[in-house]
Design a protein around this motif. Structure first.
Motif, PDB file in Angstrom:
ATOM      1  N   GLU A   1      -9.164  -0.382   8.347  1.00 42.55           N
ATOM      2  CA  GLU A   1      -9.514   0.956   7.982  1.00 42.55           C
ATOM      3  C   GLU A   1      -8.111   1.421   8.564  1.00 42.55           C
ATOM      4  O   GLU A   1      -7.916   2.825   8.916  1.00 42.55           O
ATOM      5  CB  GLU A   1     -11.083   0.953   8.463  1.00 42.55           C
ATOM      6  CG  GLU A   1     -11.656   0.043   7.982  1.00 42.55           C
ATOM      7  CD  GLU A   1     -12.458   1.410   6.683  1.00 42.55           C
ATOM      8  OE1 GLU A   1     -11.747   2.678   6.416  1.00 42.55           O
ATOM      9  OE2 GLU A   1     -13.032   0.595   5.934  1.00 42.55           O
ATOM     10  N   GLY A   2      -7.332   0.700   8.684  1.00 41.92           N
ATOM     11  CA  GLY A   2      -5.527   2.131   8.847  1.00 41.92           C
ATOM     12  C   GLY A   2      -5.101   0.867  10.398  1.00 41.92           C
ATOM     13  O   GLY A   2      -5.947  -0.554  10.203  1.00 41.92           O
ATOM     14  N   ILE A   3      -4.572   1.811  11.420  1.00 40.86           N
ATOM     15  CA  ILE A   3      -4.501   1.025  12.415  1.00 40.86           C
ATOM     16  C   ILE A   3      -4.953   1.969  13.788  1.00 40.86           C
ATOM     17  O   ILE A   3      -5.242   3.330  13.154  1.00 40.86           O
ATOM     18  CB  ILE A   3      -2.861   1.501  12.694  1.00 40.86           C
ATOM     19  CG1 ILE A   3      -2.701   2.524  12.100  1.00 40.86           C
ATOM     20  CG2 ILE A   3      -2.656   0.083  11.629  1.00 40.86           C
ATOM     21  CD1 ILE A   3      -0.670   2.160  12.360  1.00 40.86           C
TER      22      ILE A   3
ATOM     23  N   PHE B   1       6.104   1.412   4.543  1.00 45.51           N
ATOM     24  CA  PHE B   1       6.894   1.378   3.868  1.00 45.51           C
ATOM     25  C   PHE B   1       8.324   1.852   4.825  1.00 45.51           C
ATOM     26  O   PHE B   1       9.578   1.600   4.612  1.00 45.51           O
ATOM     27  CB  PHE B   1       6.410   2.560   3.058  1.00 45.51           C
ATOM     28  CG  PHE B   1       6.139   2.386   1.020  1.00 45.51           C
ATOM     29  CD1 PHE B   1       6.553   1.906   0.509  1.00 45.51           C
ATOM     30  CD2 PHE B   1       4.809   2.921   0.978  1.00 45.51           C
ATOM     31  CE1 PHE B   1       6.184   0.909  -0.705  1.00 45.51           C
ATOM     32  CE2 PHE B   1       4.404   2.566   0.010  1.00 45.51           C
ATOM     33  CZ  PHE B   1       4.399   1.521  -1.035  1.00 45.51           C
ATOM     34  N   LEU B   2       8.259   2.892   5.878  1.00 42.29           N
ATOM     35  CA  LEU B   2       9.163   2.929   6.192  1.00 42.29           C
ATOM     36  C   LEU B   2      10.294   1.876   7.782  1.00 42.29           C
ATOM     37  O   LEU B   2      10.482   1.481   7.656  1.00 42.29           O
ATOM     38  CB  LEU B   2       8.900   3.787   7.593  1.00 42.29           C
ATOM     39  CG  LEU B   2       8.326   5.870   7.352  1.00 42.29           C
ATOM     40  CD1 LEU B   2       7.377   6.128   7.878  1.00 42.29           C
ATOM     41  CD2 LEU B   2       9.686   6.195   7.153  1.00 42.29           C
ATOM     42  N   LEU B   3       8.707   0.724   7.755  1.00 47.79           N
ATOM     43  CA  LEU B   3       8.833  -1.112   8.490  1.00 47.79           C
ATOM     44  C   LEU B   3       9.469  -1.616   6.884  1.00 47.79           C
ATOM     45  O   LEU B   3      10.465  -2.845   7.603  1.00 47.79           O
ATOM     46  CB  LEU B   3       8.387  -0.898   9.242  1.00 47.79           C
ATOM     47  CG  LEU B   3       7.362  -0.001  10.171  1.00 47.79           C
ATOM     48  CD1 LEU B   3       6.114  -0.565  10.598  1.00 47.79           C
ATOM     49  CD2 LEU B   3       8.603   0.285  11.562  1.00 47.79           C
TER      50      LEU B   3
ATOM     51  N   LYS C   1      -4.116   5.181   3.869  1.00 44.34           N
ATOM     52  CA  LYS C   1      -2.972   5.625   2.961  1.00 44.34           C
ATOM     53  C   LYS C   1      -1.669   6.258   4.020  1.00 44.34           C
ATOM     54  O   LYS C   1      -0.634   5.813   3.890  1.00 44.34           O
ATOM     55  CB  LYS C   1      -3.435   6.356   2.737  1.00 44.34           C
ATOM     56  CG  LYS C   1      -2.141   7.125   1.514  1.00 44.34           C
ATOM     57  CD  LYS C   1      -2.767   8.553   0.639  1.00 44.34           C
ATOM     58  CE  LYS C   1      -3.717   8.579  -0.596  1.00 44.34           C
ATOM     59  NZ  LYS C   1      -4.066   9.311  -1.069  1.00 44.34           N
ATOM     60  N   GLN C   2      -2.241   6.619   5.404  1.00 46.61           N
ATOM     61  CA  GLN C   2      -1.187   6.754   6.392  1.00 46.61           C
ATOM     62  C   GLN C   2      -0.809   5.537   6.555  1.00 46.61           C
ATOM     63  O   GLN C   2       0.407   5.537   6.933  1.00 46.61           O
ATOM     64  CB  GLN C   2      -1.689   7.887   7.184  1.00 46.61           C
ATOM     65  CG  GLN C   2      -2.237   8.658   7.150  1.00 46.61           C
ATOM     66  CD  GLN C   2      -3.178   9.289   8.074  1.00 46.61           C
ATOM     67  OE1 GLN C   2      -3.448   8.893   8.709  1.00 46.61           O
ATOM     68  NE2 GLN C   2      -2.965  10.754   7.916  1.00 46.61           N
ATOM     69  N   THR C   3      -0.770   4.457   6.954  1.00 47.29           N
ATOM     70  CA  THR C   3      -0.763   2.352   7.730  1.00 47.29           C
ATOM     71  C   THR C   3       0.368   2.628   6.878  1.00 47.29           C
ATOM     72  O   THR C   3       1.398   1.821   6.938  1.00 47.29           O
ATOM     73  CB  THR C   3      -1.985   1.971   7.364  1.00 47.29           C
ATOM     74  OG1 THR C   3      -3.115   2.605   8.775  1.00 47.29           O
ATOM     75  CG2 THR C   3      -1.217   1.021   8.546  1.00 47.29           C
TER      76      THR C   3
END
Length: 385
Positions: free
Chosen positions: A219-221, A243-245, A236-238
């Motif tokens: 469910e994300g982080i 993508f940034l990492l 989606k935010q995770t």
């Protein structure tokens, strides 16, 4: 005469060498050890805010458990024991008294931490785990807003209790962009870095109609801010964080395109992150490369998409993901939670500013400008077998 002396000397030397050859003096048979493979840490069931509950899970290699009080069921090859207390050492001693085997934490694979625990208590438990010399510091850590013991025991009636994290937790890690892998050592390291916000993958148990937990969902982080407050990032935010990492691999994504949904498969991302000053202003920069294969929904024809349409789709993907990544990074700035390590990236180039940056990084991170560049390559060709 000399030959006899040499023989005696050689014999004496060999006898002395035998004293230093390692043997099996400390050997313990498998049936005398309780090899912990999982640990769940929950709030105390009696409501005492100063106490917590630990559940240890270990495999059983015989037809019967032979343990008093274990959660044995027919057909299962594992047992669980729980105890409550004020310190980890006290609880482990209580659990040891319930089993007639030597408790061993060196093979532990998974540690599930309840996000309902107080922040101070979480830090104390973490330090105890790190200091315990027998603990496997490469054990995976996850968090859950529900009972950690339920997460730990889910699905073990269908798979081997000694399987690794990806098998124990079923298919939630197949879409690896929706979680961030953290080991015990990494979680502890993140908490000890000044200005750095630690995080854990957030796992939610799913119950069937009978009320049995038989599936786990990513469910994300869960993000732990330096000031002790906790917040969560959605799936989606995770994905934006990953993508940034540059850790997205083999993902399936749906992208809105001209009031329709376009499916992309085999998506993976690469990233180049930088942190620098420009005219006394801190800049958080990232260039992200997204690669994917087009999957056409509702189309019978396997003809390739025209190049102009592919270019238009790439532009759409770039704009859409850039917006998602910017929104996520702005949210992290709002909370002052640098889970990406921009502060460490800056200090690699400017070690002389370490004291100033580490003591003020939360404020610097919140006020920094953000520049995100996304480039997408979409292939409309596939391989037909």
């Amino acid at each position: 005469m000399n030959n006899m002396v040499n023989k005696y000397l050689l014999t004496g030397f060999m006898v002395c060498m035998l004293l230093f050859i390692p043997g099996c003096w400390d050997y313990q048979a498998m049936n005398t050890k309780a090899l912990a493979i999982g640990m769940a840490i929950d709030q105390s069931q009696d409501g005492n805010p100063e106490k917590f509950r630990v559940t240890i899970q270990y495999p059983v290699f015989s037809g019967s458990l032979g343990e008093g009080g274990g959660s044995s069921e027919n057909g299962k090859n594992h047992a669980e024991e729980s105890a409550e207390g004020y310190t980890l050492g006290e609880i482990l001693r209580s659990i040891q008294l319930k089993i007639n085997r030597n408790l061993d934490l060196s093979q532990i694979q998974t540690i599930v931490l309840s996000s309902q625990l107080r922040r101070e208590m979480q830090q104390d438990i973490l330090e105890d785990l790190i200091r315990e010399p027998r603990t496997n510091r490469m054990a995976y850590m996850v968090s859950s807003p529900f009972q950690a013991a339920d997460v730990l025991s889910a699905k073990l009636d269908k798979i081997s209790a000694s399987d690794d994290l990806s098998k124990r937790f079923g298919g939630i890690f197949h879409q690896n962009g929706y979680y961030i892998s953290r080991t015990l050592w990494e979680f502890w390291r993140d908490q000890t870095l000044p200005g750095y916000a630690s995080s854990l993958p957030l796992i939610r148990p799913w119950k069937d109609q009978t009320g049995k937990v038989n599936r786990l969902l990513a469910e994300g982080i869960t993000v732990y801010r330096p000031d002790g407050k906790v917040f969560t990032l959605s799936k989606k935010q995770t994905l934006s964080v990953n993508f940034l990492l540059g850790t997205v691999k083999n993902m399936n994504l749906d992208i809105p395109y001209h009031q329709k949904i376009v499916s992309l498969s085999s998506v993976y991302g690469e990233s180049q992150m930088r942190c620098f000053r420009r005219n006394s202003k801190m800049i958080l920069y990232a260039r992200i490369y997204i690669h994917g294969i087009l999957g056409k929904r509702g189309h019978v024809s396997l003809a390739n998409m025209p190049p102009a349409n592919v270019m238009a789709l790439q532009n759409t993907v770039e704009q859409y993901e850039r917006m998602q990544i910017l929104q996520t990074l702005k949210l992290l700035q709002k909370h002052g939670a640098d889970v990406l390590g921009y502060g460490e990236i800056y200090l690699q180039k400017h070690p002389e500013q370490e004291q100033q940056v580490r003591s003020n990084w939360n404020r610097i991170f919140q006020k920094a400008s953000v520049e995100i560049d996304v480039q997408a390559w979409i292939s409309s060709k596939g391989v037909l077998m």
